[in-house]
Design a protein around this motif. Structure first.
Motif, PDB file in Angstrom:
ATOM      1  N   UNK A 137       0.852  -1.183   0.000  1.00 28.45           N
ATOM      2  CA  UNK A 137       0.000   0.000   0.000  1.00 28.45           C
ATOM      3  C   UNK A 137       0.889   1.236   0.000  1.00 28.45           C
ATOM      4  N   UNK A 138       0.691   2.087  -0.986  1.00 26.27           N
ATOM      5  CA  UNK A 138       1.516   3.284  -1.130  1.00 26.27           C
ATOM      6  C   UNK A 138       0.893   4.496  -0.449  1.00 26.27           C
ATOM      7  N   UNK A 139      -0.440   4.501  -0.325  1.00 22.61           N
ATOM      8  CA  UNK A 139      -1.146   5.652   0.238  1.00 22.61           C
ATOM      9  C   UNK A 139      -2.455   5.164   0.816  1.00 22.61           C
ATOM     10  N   UNK A 140      -2.842   5.696   1.980  1.00 21.88           N
ATOM     11  CA  UNK A 140      -4.155   5.431   2.562  1.00 21.88           C
ATOM     12  C   UNK A 140      -4.898   6.737   2.684  1.00 21.88           C
ATOM     13  N   UNK A 141      -6.134   6.748   2.202  1.00 23.12           N
ATOM     14  CA  UNK A 141      -7.027   7.896   2.318  1.00 23.12           C
ATOM     15  C   UNK A 141      -8.104   7.536   3.329  1.00 23.12           C
ATOM     16  N   UNK A 142      -8.212   8.306   4.380  1.00 25.01           N
ATOM     17  CA  UNK A 142      -9.199   8.019   5.420  1.00 25.01           C
ATOM     18  C   UNK A 142     -10.520   8.692   5.077  1.00 25.01           C
ATOM     19  N   UNK A 143     -11.619   7.979   5.331  1.00 26.67           N
ATOM     20  CA  UNK A 143     -12.956   8.493   5.070  1.00 26.67           C
ATOM     21  C   UNK A 143     -13.831   8.276   6.290  1.00 26.67           C
ATOM     22  N   UNK A 144     -14.874   9.071   6.415  1.00 27.51           N
ATOM     23  CA  UNK A 144     -15.816   8.914   7.512  1.00 27.51           C
ATOM     24  C   UNK A 144     -16.911   7.913   7.194  1.00 27.51           C
ATOM     25  N   UNK A 202     -17.009   4.650   4.660  1.00 27.69           N
ATOM     26  CA  UNK A 202     -16.379   3.793   3.662  1.00 27.69           C
ATOM     27  C   UNK A 202     -17.379   3.339   2.601  1.00 27.69           C
ATOM     28  N   UNK A 203     -18.567   2.924   3.020  1.00 31.45           N
ATOM     29  CA  UNK A 203     -19.543   2.409   2.059  1.00 31.45           C
ATOM     30  C   UNK A 203     -19.944   3.476   1.046  1.00 31.45           C
ATOM     31  N   UNK A 204     -20.227   4.688   1.509  1.00 32.80           N
ATOM     32  CA  UNK A 204     -20.616   5.768   0.598  1.00 32.80           C
ATOM     33  C   UNK A 204     -19.459   6.156  -0.315  1.00 32.80           C
ATOM     34  N   UNK A 205     -18.253   6.195   0.231  1.00 31.45           N
ATOM     35  CA  UNK A 205     -17.087   6.545  -0.576  1.00 31.45           C
ATOM     36  C   UNK A 205     -16.854   5.500  -1.658  1.00 31.45           C
ATOM     37  N   UNK A 206     -16.951   4.221  -1.282  1.00 32.94           N
ATOM     38  CA  UNK A 206     -16.769   3.156  -2.268  1.00 32.94           C
ATOM     39  C   UNK A 206     -17.848   3.209  -3.347  1.00 32.94           C
ATOM     40  N   UNK A 207     -19.087   3.489  -2.962  1.00 28.67           N
ATOM     41  CA  UNK A 207     -20.175   3.578  -3.946  1.00 28.67           C
ATOM     42  C   UNK A 207     -19.905   4.714  -4.931  1.00 28.67           C
ATOM     43  N   UNK A 244      -4.364   2.415  -8.781  1.00 27.80           N
ATOM     44  CA  UNK A 244      -4.555   3.621  -9.595  1.00 27.80           C
ATOM     45  C   UNK A 244      -4.045   3.408 -11.024  1.00 27.80           C
ATOM     46  N   UNK A 245      -4.137   4.423 -11.841  1.00 28.09           N
ATOM     47  CA  UNK A 245      -3.757   4.327 -13.248  1.00 28.09           C
ATOM     48  C   UNK A 245      -2.283   4.013 -13.441  1.00 28.09           C
ATOM     49  N   UNK A 246      -1.478   4.202 -12.416  1.00 32.36           N
ATOM     50  CA  UNK A 246      -0.031   4.001 -12.522  1.00 32.36           C
ATOM     51  C   UNK A 246       0.442   2.713 -11.867  1.00 32.36           C
ATOM     52  N   UNK A 247      -0.502   1.908 -11.363  1.00 33.57           N
ATOM     53  CA  UNK A 247      -0.156   0.642 -10.734  1.00 33.57           C
ATOM     54  C   UNK A 247       0.116   0.737  -9.243  1.00 33.57           C
ATOM     55  N   UNK A 248      -0.112   1.899  -8.641  1.00 34.35           N
ATOM     56  CA  UNK A 248       0.077   2.077  -7.197  1.00 34.35           C
ATOM     57  C   UNK A 248      -1.116   1.495  -6.445  1.00 34.35           C
ATOM     58  N   UNK A 249      -0.847   0.835  -5.330  1.00 31.10           N
ATOM     59  CA  UNK A 249      -1.905   0.283  -4.486  1.00 31.10           C
ATOM     60  C   UNK A 249      -2.305   1.360  -3.478  1.00 31.10           C
ATOM     61  N   UNK A 250      -3.577   1.753  -3.538  1.00 33.24           N
ATOM     62  CA  UNK A 250      -4.111   2.806  -2.680  1.00 33.24           C
ATOM     63  C   UNK A 250      -5.209   2.198  -1.808  1.00 33.24           C
ATOM     64  N   UNK A 251      -5.218   2.558  -0.537  1.00 37.13           N
ATOM     65  CA  UNK A 251      -6.257   2.082   0.380  1.00 37.13           C
ATOM     66  C   UNK A 251      -7.163   3.246   0.769  1.00 37.13           C
ATOM     67  N   UNK A 252      -8.405   2.902   1.032  1.00 36.17           N
ATOM     68  CA  UNK A 252      -9.301   3.835   1.721  1.00 36.17           C
ATOM     69  C   UNK A 252      -9.721   3.135   3.001  1.00 36.17           C
ATOM     70  N   UNK A 253      -9.850   3.894   4.058  1.00 37.11           N
ATOM     71  CA  UNK A 253     -10.107   3.292   5.372  1.00 37.11           C
ATOM     72  C   UNK A 253     -11.062   4.138   6.186  1.00 37.11           C
ATOM     73  N   UNK A 254     -11.844   3.467   7.022  1.00 34.67           N
ATOM     74  CA  UNK A 254     -12.726   4.111   7.988  1.00 34.67           C
ATOM     75  C   UNK A 254     -12.431   3.518   9.340  1.00 34.67           C
ATOM     76  N   UNK A 255     -12.076   4.364  10.275  1.00 34.38           N
ATOM     77  CA  UNK A 255     -11.857   3.906  11.645  1.00 34.38           C
ATOM     78  C   UNK A 255     -13.192   3.759  12.350  1.00 34.38           C
ATOM     79  N   UNK A 256     -13.268   2.753  13.233  1.00 42.45           N
ATOM     80  CA  UNK A 256     -14.503   2.523  13.990  1.00 42.45           C
ATOM     81  C   UNK A 256     -14.594   3.471  15.160  1.00 42.45           C
TER      82      UNK A 256
END
Length: 125
Positions: free
Chosen positions: A63-70, A72-77, A113-125
């Motif tokens: 994982x090269x980058x993690x983007x945190x969201x409040x 996760x389900x809405x962001x993924x949709x 992503x378009x460049x082959x980087x593994x990006x995560x999105x995460x929501x903390x409980x």
């Protein structure tokens, strides 16, 4: 020591393609284009990362980058609606269902992503 800030970096073999991907798929606009340095600087919630041109893009298997969201389900949709495909993993210590892994106090999903980087999105409980 007098550090001013930190900037994460993501490699891009095609910077124009990467800029378009981050705009179209993630809704991110560069805060600053650093054309002399071959990169674009982005700000997400006060954190910075730079996309920069290099032939080594997509070679990392972590994982090269993690983007945190409040939410996760809405962001993924939203991201799926823009064409982002989430990875499925089934290995010791990490199993996803519908792209989501439950990791203790966090729910996470990964995409490439378009460049082959593994990006995560995460929501903390």
């Amino acid at each position: 020591m007098d550090f001013k800030r930190s900037i994460g970096v993501l490699p891009a073999s095609d910077l124009a393609r990467a800029r378009a991907y981050y705009k179209d798929m993630l809704g991110l606009e560069p805060e600053e284009d650093m054309d002399d340095e071959g990169g674009s600087l982005y700000s997400v919630g006060g954190s910075l990362f730079m996309l920069y041109q290099t032939s080594f893009a997509g070679t990392a298997k972590n994982t090269a980058l993690t983007l945190e969201t409040g939410d996760l389900d809405a962001t993924m949709a939203d991201m799926r609606g823009r064409g982002v495909a989430f990875e499925e993993y089934d290995m010791p210590g990490l199993k996803t269902e519908n792209g989501v892994a439950e990791l203790g106090g966090e729910r996470s999903a990964w995409f490439i992503d378009s460049e082959g980087n593994i990006i995560a999105i995460a929501q903390r409980s």
